[in-house]
Design an enzyme around this catalytic site. Structure first.
Site, PDB file in Angstrom:
ATOM      1  N   ASP A 183       0.871  -1.181   0.000  1.00 10.38           N
ATOM      2  CA  ASP A 183       0.000   0.000   0.000  1.00 10.38           C
ATOM      3  C   ASP A 183       0.907   1.229   0.000  1.00 10.38           C
ATOM      4  O   ASP A 183       1.781   1.369   0.861  1.00 10.38           O
ATOM      5  CB  ASP A 183      -0.909   0.014   1.238  1.00 10.38           C
ATOM      6  CG  ASP A 183      -1.960   1.100   1.137  1.00 10.38           C
ATOM      7  OD1 ASP A 183      -3.028   0.832   0.605  1.00 10.38           O
ATOM      8  OD2 ASP A 183      -1.683   2.217   1.610  1.00 10.38           O
ATOM      9  N   LEU A 184       0.716   2.095  -1.004  1.00 11.01           N
ATOM     10  CA  LEU A 184       1.593   3.257  -1.146  1.00 11.01           C
ATOM     11  C   LEU A 184       1.342   4.273  -0.037  1.00 11.01           C
ATOM     12  O   LEU A 184       0.206   4.554   0.321  1.00 11.01           O
ATOM     13  CB  LEU A 184       1.383   3.909  -2.508  1.00 11.01           C
ATOM     14  CG  LEU A 184       1.646   3.027  -3.736  1.00 11.01           C
ATOM     15  CD1 LEU A 184       1.484   3.852  -5.007  1.00 11.01           C
ATOM     16  CD2 LEU A 184       3.034   2.394  -3.682  1.00 11.01           C
ATOM     17  N   ASP A 190      -4.285   2.520  -4.759  1.00 12.58           N
ATOM     18  CA  ASP A 190      -2.822   2.499  -4.630  1.00 12.58           C
ATOM     19  C   ASP A 190      -2.355   1.205  -3.965  1.00 12.58           C
ATOM     20  O   ASP A 190      -1.328   1.188  -3.291  1.00 12.58           O
ATOM     21  CB  ASP A 190      -2.335   3.722  -3.846  1.00 12.58           C
ATOM     22  CG  ASP A 190      -2.937   3.812  -2.456  1.00 12.58           C
ATOM     23  OD1 ASP A 190      -3.840   3.002  -2.145  1.00 12.58           O
ATOM     24  OD2 ASP A 190      -2.510   4.671  -1.676  1.00 12.58           O
TER      25      ASP A 190
END
Length: 557
Positions: A426-427, A469
């Site tokens: 997960d960014l 993302d």
């Protein structure tokens, strides 16, 4: 394919002889004319029927897929909010405060609530209320900033329906309010703020019920995700409540009719009574009426939350049994209007007449036109297949293809006894890039991240985008757990480096969760849950780090 017309003509020596050929040529021409006309009519009828049938079939498939994406968005939003509420109910600071009355623990609760509110950006309020309904802690959004409500603003909500419904629940059960608009002192706020309330009772360390945790979820974020137009879809997305009122409608002025006395008659049920009855009777499906093509599904928020509770619990600890049908539900609808369908039919007829005229004058051009029409349809079908298996932005495998590959890889790993690794990514900081540089820069960043991930692993490994993302990497034939951690740390380092975009220089990070077969589970569901939960542990550690799952139950990661 072009048809070659062969000409067999004799040599005409005089004008009189040439003139004698005209009556015979006219008879042949008349026969050919009638034959060609009949063939064109028959072919035109078959072409039109085939084109419309294929268009309707493709349209149904596209609308059904579009609706499935909207349902997935609803599930993700409700699941995430439910997970946050359950997390807050088991918060160490809360339990300490309940057991000892420690005021410092209450202050720690406030800080934790503030952190969650600022991190998620989807909550309007986060509250803890005692068993009488009195607010002890409230974090609220005031003019775009989250702050702790002072003691003189705390209220007793003991008579509010959401408190009374929530306090009656058992441990581990979740309360979800109907979707409505935020109101203060009986007046609806302007601009309107759609709101959902999630809650669960809280218990001290000896099992006594001591109050509830309640969050006000700003549902506009969910509604915006549902409104987003899916590629290739022709339908208008609608969301209706159990009384047929518009929550999302084609005309915003008619939405939320149940909240405004002057809009009480503005309902889908009144505008489309026959379609509404069929939807309620069938629950899910597709049908055509005089008003267009309708693709629909009834969604019960309570059922979604129950499914979520069953998912996060081990099979030996099922969610509390409550199979009573919920009186409150949403109806998710995609409507392709009759005008749209008729427009396509008209366009088909126009193409047919033009093509038939060209075919009559020069049949080879008509044949080429048909061949091109078929090629376009075939290419369109290939694009549909590609869109179903790959992410259109990054060209990475999508969620469906990833889970297909995961099932296949897990079967091979079990058969040949080698390790399989999942890295859920997960960014960190992606939203800031979107907010600073815009969505085009965000899309460019997602493409660059996909390239970085692919370049960081082997060609035999799988890199997929799950949505937003969130990415996942699957590593095959890994020697040991330590190698999995090294890969995760390598990815964290690669994503930490500044990325130059057209709009500017972006700095992001990544929170990564790692699970390994067979150490952390022997099924796809367990491995995915463990990697996902380990990723959230990385988030809580401060982000930009890699965490490997432990070997205990999923809920204990």
């Amino acid at each position: 394919m072009f048809f070659k017309r062969e000409n067999h003509t004799g040599l005409i020596r005089t004008p009189e002889e040439e003139h004698k050929l005209i009556p015979g040529a006219l008879r042949i021409f008349s026969i050919l004319f009638v034959g060609i006309a009949l063939l064109l009519l028959a072919g035109g009828y078959l072409f039109y029927s085939s084109e419309e049938s294929e268009y309707i079939s493709e349209l149904k498939a596209v609308e059904d897929n579009s609706l499935a994406l909207k349902k997935a968005a609803i599930n993700r939003a409700l699941d995430r909010a439910a997970a946050d509420v359950l997390f807050l109910a088991s918060q160490n600071e809360l339990i300490l405060h309940l057991d000892t009355g420690d005021l410092n623990a209450a202050r720690d609760m406030e800080r934790e609530y503030l952190h969650l509110a600022n991190s998620r950006q989807v909550y309007d309020q986060i509250r803890y209320l005692d068993a009488s309904g009195r607010e002890l802690v409230r974090i609220e959004n005031r003019d775009g900033r989250f702050e702790v409500a002072p003691q003189n603003r705390l209220r007793n909500e003991g008579q509010r329906y959401y408190f009374q419904d929530c306090i009656r629940l058992n441990k581990g059960e979740l309360f979800l309010s109907p979707l409505d608009l935020k109101a203060e002192n009986g007046k609806i706020e302007e601009p309107v703020k759609p709101m959902l309330r999630f809650g669960t009772p809280v218990f001290d360390s000896v099992g006594r019920k001591r109050g509830i945790v309640l969050v006000n979820y700003k549902a506009q974020d969910l509604l915006d995700r549902i409104r987003e137009q899916t590629a290739a879809t022709k339908g208008t997305i609608l969301l209706l409540d159990s009384e047929g009122y518009w929550l999302i409608g084609p005309d915003k002025s008619k939405e939320w009719g149940f909240m405004f006395p002057n809009k009480a008659d503005e309902t889908f049920a009144r505008a489309f009574p026959d379609e509404w009855k069929q939807m309620l009777a069938d629950g899910k499906g597709q049908f055509c009426s005089d008003n267009g093509l309708f693709t629909f599904a009834i969604e019960e928020p309570a059922a979604i939350l129950k499914q979520f509770l069953n998912m996060i619990r081990a099979s030996t600890v099922p969610a509390p049994d409550n199979d009573r049908p919920s009186p409150y539900f949403w109806v998710l609808v995609s409507r392709v209007s009759s005008d749209n369908l008729e427009s396509h039919a008209g366009a088909t007829l126009t193409r047919l007449f033009v093509g038939g005229g060209i075919l009559f004058v020069l049949i080879s051009i008509g044949a080429w036109y048909l061949a091109m029409a078929v090629s376009r349809r075939q290419e369109y079908e290939k694009q549909l297949v590609s869109a179903a298996m790959y992410d259109t932005l990054t060209e990475l495998p999508n969620r469906k293809l990833f889970f297909d590959r995961l099932d296949a890889a897990l079967s091979l790993s079990q058969r040949y006894e080698y390790r399989l690794v999942l890295l859920f990514i997960d960014l960190d900081g992606f939203k800031e890039v979107n907010d600073t540089f815009g969505h085009e820069a965000g899309d460019e960043l997602l493409k660059r991240v996909g390239t970085i991930l692919k370049n960081s692993v082997r060609r035999s490994d799988t890199v997929a985008r799950l949505g937003g993302d969130e990415f996942v990497v699957m590593l095959n034939k890994v020697s040991n757990v330590g190698d999995a951690v090294l890969v995760g740390e390598k990815l964290v380092s690669a994503l930490r480096a500044p990325i130059t975009l057209k709009a500017g220089r972006a700095v992001i990070g990544a929170s990564i969760g790692v699970s390994v077969f067979p150490e952390h589970g022997d099924t796809a569901e367990i491995l995915v849950q463990k990697a996902d939960q380990a990723m959230y542990v990385s988030k809580r550690k401060g982000k930009n780090t890699c965490t490997i799952a432990d070997s205990s139950r999923c809920a204990d990661v």
